[in-house]
Design a protein around this motif. Structure first.
Motif, PDB file in Angstrom:
ATOM      1  N   UNK A 174       4.410  -6.058  -7.429  1.00  0.00           N
ATOM      2  CA  UNK A 174       4.241  -7.443  -7.873  1.00  0.00           C
ATOM      3  C   UNK A 174       5.597  -8.106  -8.084  1.00  0.00           C
ATOM      4  N   UNK A 175       6.529  -7.367  -8.718  1.00  0.00           N
ATOM      5  CA  UNK A 175       7.878  -7.903  -8.906  1.00  0.00           C
ATOM      6  C   UNK A 175       8.546  -8.157  -7.561  1.00  0.00           C
ATOM      7  N   UNK A 357      -1.096  -5.434  -2.511  1.00  0.00           N
ATOM      8  CA  UNK A 357      -0.925  -3.980  -2.631  1.00  0.00           C
ATOM      9  C   UNK A 357      -0.690  -3.583  -4.086  1.00  0.00           C
ATOM     10  N   UNK A 358       0.172  -4.347  -4.778  1.00  0.00           N
ATOM     11  CA  UNK A 358       0.486  -4.014  -6.162  1.00  0.00           C
ATOM     12  C   UNK A 358      -0.699  -4.137  -7.090  1.00  0.00           C
ATOM     13  N   UNK A 359      -1.486  -5.203  -6.927  1.00  0.00           N
ATOM     14  CA  UNK A 359      -2.650  -5.383  -7.793  1.00  0.00           C
ATOM     15  C   UNK A 359      -3.753  -4.389  -7.476  1.00  0.00           C
ATOM     16  N   UNK A 360      -3.932  -4.059  -6.190  1.00  0.00           N
ATOM     17  CA  UNK A 360      -5.001  -3.132  -5.823  1.00  0.00           C
ATOM     18  C   UNK A 360      -4.655  -1.702  -6.217  1.00  0.00           C
ATOM     19  N   UNK A 361      -3.380  -1.302  -6.092  1.00  0.00           N
ATOM     20  CA  UNK A 361      -3.011   0.057  -6.494  1.00  0.00           C
ATOM     21  C   UNK A 361      -3.124   0.224  -7.991  1.00  0.00           C
ATOM     22  N   UNK A 362      -2.851  -0.863  -8.740  1.00  0.00           N
ATOM     23  CA  UNK A 362      -3.029  -0.781 -10.188  1.00  0.00           C
ATOM     24  C   UNK A 362      -4.474  -0.520 -10.567  1.00  0.00           C
ATOM     25  N   UNK A 363      -5.395  -1.167  -9.862  1.00  0.00           N
ATOM     26  CA  UNK A 363      -6.811  -0.965 -10.134  1.00  0.00           C
ATOM     27  C   UNK A 363      -7.278   0.401  -9.631  1.00  0.00           C
ATOM     28  N   UNK A 364      -6.692   0.846  -8.471  1.00  0.00           N
ATOM     29  CA  UNK A 364      -7.070   2.146  -7.940  1.00  0.00           C
ATOM     30  C   UNK A 364      -6.639   3.282  -8.851  1.00  0.00           C
ATOM     31  N   UNK A 365      -5.473   3.124  -9.492  1.00  0.00           N
ATOM     32  CA  UNK A 365      -5.015   4.167 -10.404  1.00  0.00           C
ATOM     33  C   UNK A 365      -5.934   4.305 -11.584  1.00  0.00           C
ATOM     34  N   UNK A 366      -6.506   3.172 -12.019  1.00  0.00           N
ATOM     35  CA  UNK A 366      -7.457   3.227 -13.127  1.00  0.00           C
ATOM     36  C   UNK A 366      -8.741   3.927 -12.677  1.00  0.00           C
TER      37      UNK A 366
END
Length: 368
Positions: A174-175, A357-366
């Protein structure tokens, strides 16, 4: 000899594993996204996906159409920034016509209007009115493609304000997206004279640039504050609650904008402006009417995304509509498109991909 061959084989396997680790991680992410999408599809009825498709279509088609109509208004003789801001919120009764039958036929009741909630609606309405006016100035002085590319910075502002106000997470992707999109805006600034209309002065072009960036920053703030209102005062996510917020905020923005139009005496000038408009009164009325309709259809689409999916998806689609608007402006309005603008568009796509990619990987990790 056999031992040496075994050692070489192990080294080759380790090297191939190391070189393919990045490929494996990318494939693993793709498979996770695929599995999560399939599980989500199975858990929702078919009607849910139909409504989600229509909502996405509304955001990706109606909002760009509204932006292009703003440029058409100014390119064909329209001059009032207040009028084009007013038509953006004049269609607030359209979502209200959907909301009121829900109270009558679906056993739902209006959300109690506390002092805090009322003040938040008024404040968001004021910010929305100011935001529409800033974008009106941008489209008055800039080509639609340039204005749309500059507006892509709203994604970066949404991420930053979301982090500060509602504690949304910021990861490296995201950054990276924020930095990339900022770089794309810098590229446009470096080539600012190539797409300036002959009748637009240098100072007007610069102010259009400034108002577009400020409008994008304000748009990101509104997005984060709207999510904060949900968390702080509403505490539940249902379609009629999301629709209530949109109706109330649009109505307040309509009141503020109407006051501005009256003070500026732009209602009185509409008749004379229509006579000098290219295509005369009929074309003038059609541009304003379709501006009202398309903007509200885009709003309804965004409201549906907030309810059916998430604020993350709404933010992504809100960002994706920016390059859609830019490309459509080049095709339909013959906007100038040079190498710098193409480079900026490509970099913007890259920034969007990094954000997704950043937002989806954050949700996938959860989920994982």
């Amino acid at each position: 000899m056999q031992e040496l061959l075994l050692e070489k084989g192990e080294k080759m396997e380790q090297e191939s594993t190391g070189s393919g680790s990045s490929k494996f991680s990318s494939l693993q992410w793709v498979f996770k996204v695929k599995n999560m999408a399939w599980e989500a599809y199975k858990n929702k009825p078919f009607s849910h996906w139909v409504l989600l498709f229509l909502s996405s279509f509304g955001m990706l088609v109606a909002f760009p159409a509204s932006s292009l109509l703003s440029r058409v208004y100014f390119a064909n003789g329209g001059t009032s920034k207040w009028i084009i801001s007013w038509v953006a919120v004049a269609g607030w009764p359209i979502p209200a016509l959907i909301l009121f039958p829900m109270y009558l036929f679906h056993n739902t009741s209006p959300t109690p209007l506390s002092i805090q909630l009322f003040c938040s609606y008024v404040f968001l309405g004021f910010l929305s009115a100011a935001d529409n006016l800033m974008y009106a100035y941008a489209y008055a002085y800039l080509p639609a493609s340039t204005a749309a590319l500059l507006a892509s910075s709203s994604l970066a502002f949404s991420a930053l304000f979301g982090f500060w106000i509602v504690n949304n997470k910021l990861n490296a992707s995201v950054i990276n997206a924020i930095v990339i999109i900022t770089a794309a805006m810098t590229i446009i600034a470096l080539d600012s004279d190539s797409d300036r209309y002959p009748y637009v002065s240098n100072s007007q072009y610069i102010w259009g640039f400034v108002w577009d960036i400020l409008g994008s920053a304000l748009h990101g703030l509104i997005f984060a504050l709207s999510e904060w209102v949900f968390i702080k005062f509403l505490g539940r996510r249902s379609f009629h609650v999301v629709l209530e917020q949109q109706v109330m905020v649009s109505f307040c923005a309509f009141l503020f904008t109407t006051i501005g139009v009256i003070i500026n005496k732009d209602f009185q000038g509409m008749a004379s402006e229509a006579k000098t408009f290219k295509g005369r009164v009929t074309a003038y009325n059609l541009v304003l009417i379709w501006s009202v309709i398309t903007f509200q259809l885009g709003v309804l689409g965004a409201t549906g995304i907030l309810f059916l999916a998430s604020t993350v998806m709404a933010g992504v689609l809100n960002a994706v509509r920016v390059p859609v608007t830019s490309i459509a402006a080049v095709i339909l309005l013959n906007d100038p498109m040079n190498g710098f603008k193409i480079l900026s568009l490509v970099i913007t796509f890259w920034g969007f991909a990094s954000y997704i990619y950043g937002t989806s990987t954050g949700r996938l990790s959860v989920v994982g």
